[in-house]
Design a protein around this motif. Structure first.
Motif, PDB file in Angstrom:
ATOM      1  N   PRO A 375       0.873  -1.448  -0.053  1.00 17.83           N
ATOM      2  CA  PRO A 375      -0.108   0.074  -0.076  1.00 17.83           C
ATOM      3  C   PRO A 375       0.642   1.271  -0.135  1.00 17.83           C
ATOM      4  O   PRO A 375       0.541   2.295  -0.759  1.00 17.83           O
ATOM      5  N   LYS A 376       2.011   1.085   0.689  1.00 22.28           N
ATOM      6  CA  LYS A 376       2.909   2.255   0.738  1.00 22.28           C
ATOM      7  C   LYS A 376       3.538   2.650  -0.679  1.00 22.28           C
ATOM      8  O   LYS A 376       3.427   3.857  -1.123  1.00 22.28           O
ATOM      9  N   ILE A 377       3.993   1.747  -1.353  1.00 22.34           N
ATOM     10  CA  ILE A 377       4.520   1.890  -2.716  1.00 22.34           C
ATOM     11  C   ILE A 377       3.464   2.324  -3.781  1.00 22.34           C
ATOM     12  O   ILE A 377       3.731   3.024  -4.387  1.00 22.34           O
ATOM     13  N   SER A 378       2.121   1.595  -3.558  1.00 22.01           N
ATOM     14  CA  SER A 378       1.294   2.061  -4.529  1.00 22.01           C
ATOM     15  C   SER A 378       0.648   3.257  -4.398  1.00 22.01           C
ATOM     16  O   SER A 378       0.693   4.016  -5.442  1.00 22.01           O
ATOM     17  N   GLY A 379       0.512   3.838  -3.371  1.00 21.33           N
ATOM     18  CA  GLY A 379       0.046   5.075  -3.109  1.00 21.33           C
ATOM     19  C   GLY A 379       1.075   6.125  -3.262  1.00 21.33           C
ATOM     20  O   GLY A 379       0.709   6.942  -3.942  1.00 21.33           O
ATOM     21  N   TRP A 380       2.394   5.941  -3.253  1.00 21.62           N
ATOM     22  CA  TRP A 380       3.151   6.904  -3.387  1.00 21.62           C
ATOM     23  C   TRP A 380       3.460   6.932  -5.119  1.00 21.62           C
ATOM     24  O   TRP A 380       3.726   8.056  -5.671  1.00 21.62           O
ATOM     25  N   VAL A 381       3.560   5.893  -5.677  1.00 23.89           N
ATOM     26  CA  VAL A 381       3.635   5.712  -7.261  1.00 23.89           C
ATOM     27  C   VAL A 381       2.730   6.293  -7.869  1.00 23.89           C
ATOM     28  O   VAL A 381       2.718   6.887  -8.807  1.00 23.89           O
ATOM     29  N   ASN A 382       1.344   6.064  -7.439  1.00 22.85           N
ATOM     30  CA  ASN A 382       0.386   6.587  -8.037  1.00 22.85           C
ATOM     31  C   ASN A 382       0.129   7.991  -7.976  1.00 22.85           C
ATOM     32  O   ASN A 382      -0.517   8.656  -8.623  1.00 22.85           O
ATOM     33  N   TYR A 383       0.793   8.672  -6.809  1.00 27.78           N
ATOM     34  CA  TYR A 383       0.576   9.846  -6.592  1.00 27.78           C
ATOM     35  C   TYR A 383       1.708  10.654  -7.809  1.00 27.78           C
ATOM     36  O   TYR A 383       1.305  11.546  -8.291  1.00 27.78           O
ATOM     37  N   TYR A 384       2.760  10.064  -8.083  1.00 28.10           N
ATOM     38  CA  TYR A 384       3.860  10.513  -9.090  1.00 28.10           C
ATOM     39  C   TYR A 384       3.656  10.026 -10.460  1.00 28.10           C
ATOM     40  O   TYR A 384       4.333  10.377 -11.386  1.00 28.10           O
ATOM     41  N   ARG A 385       2.767   9.259 -10.810  1.00 24.31           N
ATOM     42  CA  ARG A 385       2.657   8.469 -12.118  1.00 24.31           C
ATOM     43  C   ARG A 385       2.147   9.626 -12.949  1.00 24.31           C
ATOM     44  O   ARG A 385       2.697   9.063 -14.386  1.00 24.31           O
ATOM     45  N   SER A 386       1.809  10.670 -12.889  1.00 21.63           N
ATOM     46  CA  SER A 386       1.595  11.547 -13.956  1.00 21.63           C
ATOM     47  C   SER A 386       2.671  12.492 -14.238  1.00 21.63           C
ATOM     48  O   SER A 386       2.480  13.583 -15.217  1.00 21.63           O
ATOM     49  N   LYS A 450       6.417  -3.324  -7.974  1.00 18.82           N
ATOM     50  CA  LYS A 450       7.554  -2.640  -8.423  1.00 18.82           C
ATOM     51  C   LYS A 450       7.013  -1.167  -9.023  1.00 18.82           C
ATOM     52  O   LYS A 450       6.063  -1.178  -9.664  1.00 18.82           O
ATOM     53  N   ALA A 451       7.473  -0.265  -8.869  1.00 13.47           N
ATOM     54  CA  ALA A 451       7.345   0.992  -9.021  1.00 13.47           C
ATOM     55  C   ALA A 451       7.251   1.105 -10.761  1.00 13.47           C
ATOM     56  O   ALA A 451       6.473   1.885 -11.302  1.00 13.47           O
ATOM     57  N   THR A 452       8.628   0.409 -11.263  1.00  7.75           N
ATOM     58  CA  THR A 452       8.311   0.562 -12.718  1.00  7.75           C
ATOM     59  C   THR A 452       7.290  -0.291 -13.670  1.00  7.75           C
ATOM     60  O   THR A 452       7.077   0.066 -14.667  1.00  7.75           O
ATOM     61  N   ASN A 453       6.259  -1.115 -12.822  1.00  6.45           N
ATOM     62  CA  ASN A 453       5.414  -1.849 -13.511  1.00  6.45           C
ATOM     63  C   ASN A 453       4.061  -0.775 -13.744  1.00  6.45           C
ATOM     64  O   ASN A 453       3.182  -1.221 -14.285  1.00  6.45           O
ATOM     65  N   THR A 454       4.132   0.545 -13.059  1.00  9.68           N
ATOM     66  CA  THR A 454       3.298   1.292 -13.212  1.00  9.68           C
ATOM     67  C   THR A 454       3.247   2.318 -14.440  1.00  9.68           C
ATOM     68  O   THR A 454       4.333   2.940 -14.463  1.00  9.68           O
ATOM     69  N   PRO A 455       2.355   2.263 -15.303  1.00 11.50           N
ATOM     70  CA  PRO A 455       2.874   2.974 -16.645  1.00 11.50           C
ATOM     71  C   PRO A 455       2.561   4.555 -16.156  1.00 11.50           C
ATOM     72  O   PRO A 455       1.618   5.020 -15.308  1.00 11.50           O
ATOM     73  N   ILE A 456       3.345   5.424 -16.828  1.00 10.97           N
ATOM     74  CA  ILE A 456       2.964   6.806 -16.558  1.00 10.97           C
ATOM     75  C   ILE A 456       1.917   7.292 -17.438  1.00 10.97           C
ATOM     76  O   ILE A 456       1.834   7.204 -18.457  1.00 10.97           O
ATOM     77  N   ARG A 457       1.120   7.933 -16.756  1.00 10.87           N
ATOM     78  CA  ARG A 457      -0.116   8.452 -17.546  1.00 10.87           C
ATOM     79  C   ARG A 457      -0.427   9.878 -17.257  1.00 10.87           C
ATOM     80  O   ARG A 457      -0.517  10.373 -16.025  1.00 10.87           O
ATOM     81  N   TYR A 503      -7.404   4.500 -10.094  1.00  8.14           N
ATOM     82  CA  TYR A 503      -6.350   5.153  -9.938  1.00  8.14           C
ATOM     83  C   TYR A 503      -6.408   6.736  -9.741  1.00  8.14           C
ATOM     84  O   TYR A 503      -5.709   7.202  -8.980  1.00  8.14           O
ATOM     85  N   GLU A 504      -7.684   7.460 -10.312  1.00  6.94           N
ATOM     86  CA  GLU A 504      -7.509   9.063 -10.021  1.00  6.94           C
ATOM     87  C   GLU A 504      -8.553   9.252  -9.116  1.00  6.94           C
ATOM     88  O   GLU A 504      -8.937  10.456  -9.083  1.00  6.94           O
ATOM     89  N   GLY A 505      -9.433   8.315  -8.652  1.00  7.16           N
ATOM     90  CA  GLY A 505     -10.457   8.501  -7.916  1.00  7.16           C
ATOM     91  C   GLY A 505     -11.473   9.451  -8.485  1.00  7.16           C
ATOM     92  O   GLY A 505     -12.141   9.701  -9.511  1.00  7.16           O
ATOM     93  N   SER A 506     -11.861  10.551  -7.400  1.00  4.91           N
ATOM     94  CA  SER A 506     -12.947  11.558  -7.899  1.00  4.91           C
ATOM     95  C   SER A 506     -12.510  12.726  -8.783  1.00  4.91           C
ATOM     96  O   SER A 506     -13.052  13.207  -9.245  1.00  4.91           O
ATOM     97  N   SER A 507     -11.072  12.617  -8.979  1.00  6.36           N
ATOM     98  CA  SER A 507     -10.615  13.667  -9.836  1.00  6.36           C
ATOM     99  C   SER A 507     -10.860  13.538 -11.294  1.00  6.36           C
ATOM    100  O   SER A 507     -10.946  14.328 -11.982  1.00  6.36           O
ATOM    101  N   GLY A 508     -11.068  12.116 -11.821  1.00  9.63           N
ATOM    102  CA  GLY A 508     -11.267  11.874 -13.327  1.00  9.63           C
ATOM    103  C   GLY A 508     -10.090  12.120 -14.285  1.00  9.63           C
ATOM    104  O   GLY A 508      -9.048  12.500 -13.705  1.00  9.63           O
ATOM    105  N   VAL A 509     -10.366  11.921 -15.460  1.00 10.55           N
ATOM    106  CA  VAL A 509      -9.422  11.979 -16.478  1.00 10.55           C
ATOM    107  C   VAL A 509      -9.798  12.922 -17.519  1.00 10.55           C
ATOM    108  O   VAL A 509      -8.984  13.135 -18.594  1.00 10.55           O
TER     109      VAL A 509
END
Length: 512
Positions: A375-386, A450-457, A503-509
């Protein structure tokens, strides 16, 4: 009885209070409350203050509004933390009784329980005031009636303390304001000193459109610390349900003061304002413009509400030198490309926490350690994936691999390198794993994220003028929500997570 009369009867308490908590029509409750909020926002847009006031009264006295206030208080992360009275609402009976306790007449808030939590810097402590559950529910109830007006008055590029908005929207606005070749080249990094603790009560009581008696009781409740009672002559308590909305309204209006109405002047000055909570940046075409025009306006606006800038954190920076904002580093390079990356301080703080968990988890079962880390890795990576984060994610994976290798050596000091590799890693991907049994007794692997498994979006920011309480944007927000719910970033089973996280919760895409 027509539809509107029936709705009013239901919302003002004509519904049976003998209903079970779990049997309440929650979707209907939310729809009715949202409908009232939409009408409050409409009255505010049209300048009908008395109409907005009467609708606020209708919402705060409604049975459905009280039910939703209790639900929000008991289901959020602080619902299990009592105030000075030590009372928790855990059973359905307690929650139903709580609904009937939310009354304006005779209401007297208890003192707040004062605790201290470390600031992100780690050097100072931040005061946190915890109200009782009853006071939190009252705050949530009145906050529901205040939010629509706050949304109407908020600055277009203010992204903190507002529904449907996120830090990523603020960062994308920074990109829009600074990425072009002719964009502003100087940035004022602003930070408000003790924002919640210093807001003027006089200004709030004079300018906030809500019941003044209730507002004054919220503000003057006082707090308890080490068994002693203290007054609260200024500020709004961090921890109160309505505190963030009060702070938002106190800071609103600054963008309109800064940006000229003349298009020619706007193009020349290149002033842009982006804020999130008490952090903000202001861009301009020159350093002199920021010092001579922008800073005096900011100081004057803050002084009117009892606030001031933090001189140690407020500075003027060239975009070519770069600056940190909301955990991101924003910098324009000599080739005129603006890159937004995870800040060095954010990376350092994250890896420090991960290494600490690995270090203290030396005796934990491997699967437990994975459940702690993922959960720590996923939360941090998803915050910076953009952001521009591919290289950073590789560095993070390498640092975690090194920390886990040291963990393996300490755990098995008599074993060799390849024994440890074969036990804890799946090759050739080199993924840290553990075998676990499911309910049927079947064994299957779970893997460390793994952080690198998360694609940049790339994040698509919300429209600056979008308001969830304006019917004109109903379809827009429905599209954003639909798009957000259709994207998931990992599977629960393979990542060792308890549930799938959107991924983006209520903020949408959608939107620009």
């Amino acid at each position: 009885m027509n539809e509107e009369t029936q709705m009013t009867a239901e919302m003002t308490g004509a519904s049976s209070t003998k209903q079970q908590w779990s049997q309440l029509p929650w979707e209907k409750i939310k729809a009715h409350v949202f409908r009232l909020q939409t009408r409050i926002a409409k009255a505010e847009r049209e300048g009908r203050k008395s109409k907005a006031k009467s609708l606020q009264r209708l919402l705060t006295t409604s049975y459905y509004g009280k039910c939703l206030a209790v639900k929000r208080v008991t289901t959020n992360s602080g619902g299990k933390t009592p105030g000075v009275d030590g009372v928790l609402w855990q059973t359905e009976c307690q929650k139903m009784k709580a609904v009937n306790q939310l009354k304006r007449r005779g209401y007297k808030p208890s003192r707040l329980k004062r605790i201290y939590i470390p600031k992100r810097s780690g050097n100072k402590m931040r005061p946190l005031s915890i109200p009782t559950l009853k006071d939190r529910a009252m705050g949530a109830l009145w906050n529901m009636a205040l939010i629509p007006i706050a949304e109407e008055r908020a600055d277009p590029n203010s992204y903190g303390f507002r529904p449907k908005r996120s830090t990523h929207d603020a960062i994308e606005q920074c990109f829009i304001a600074l990425s072009k070749r002719r964009s502003a080249t100087w940035v004022l990094e602003g930070d408000i000193k003790s924002c919640f603790d210093k807001i003027s009560h006089e200004w709030l009581l004079e300018n906030i459109p809500m019941d003044k008696v209730i507002l004054k009781k919220f503000l003057k409740a006082g707090f308890m610390e080490k068994g002693k009672a203290y007054p609260t002559p200024i500020g709004t308590p961090q921890g109160g349900a309505a505190s963030t909305t009060l702070a938002l309204m106190a800071l609103s209006g600054l963008e309109r003061k800064l940006i000229s109405k003349s298009e020619r002047t706007r193009n020349k000055e290149k002033i842009n304002y982006v804020s999130y909570a008490d952090d903000f940046i202001i861009t301009a075409s020159s350093e002199e413009l920021l010092r001579e025009k922008v800073l005096p306006i900011v100081r004057e606006h803050l002084k009117a509400v009892g606030l001031e800038l933090s001189e140690e954190k407020t500075k003027i920076t060239s975009i070519y030198k770069g600056f940190d904002f909301l955990g991101f580093n924003i910098r324009k390079y000599p080739n005129q490309k603006l890159l937004i990356k995870p800040s060095k301080e954010g990376i350092k703080r994250f890896l420090k926490e991960i290494k600490r968990l690995i270090r203290v988890g030396i005796a934990l079962p491997t699967e437990t350690l994975i459940y702690l880390l993922n959960p720590k890795i996923s939360g941090w990576v998803n915050y910076y994936r953009s952001a521009v984060a591919s290289k950073t994610f590789s560095l993070v994976d390498d640092a975690i691999f090194q920390a886990l290798t040291r963990w393996g050596y300490k755990r098995h000091p008599m074993k060799g390198k390849w024994w440890i590799v074969n036990k804890y890693y799946k090759t050739p991907e080199w993924r840290f794993f553990a075998n676990v049994k499911d309910k049927d007794g079947n064994t299957h692997p779970i893997f460390l994220k793994k952080a690198t498994n998360t694609p940049i979006r790339r994040h698509r920011k919300i429209l600056a003028l979008a308001n969830p309480f304006n019917p004109l944007f109903k379809q827009y927000f429905n599209q954003r929500e639909k798009a957000a719910n259709s994207k998931f970033f990992y599977t629960a089973e393979s990542a060792g997570l308890k549930h799938v996280q959107s991924y983006e919760g209520s903020s949408g895409v959608l939107g620009n």
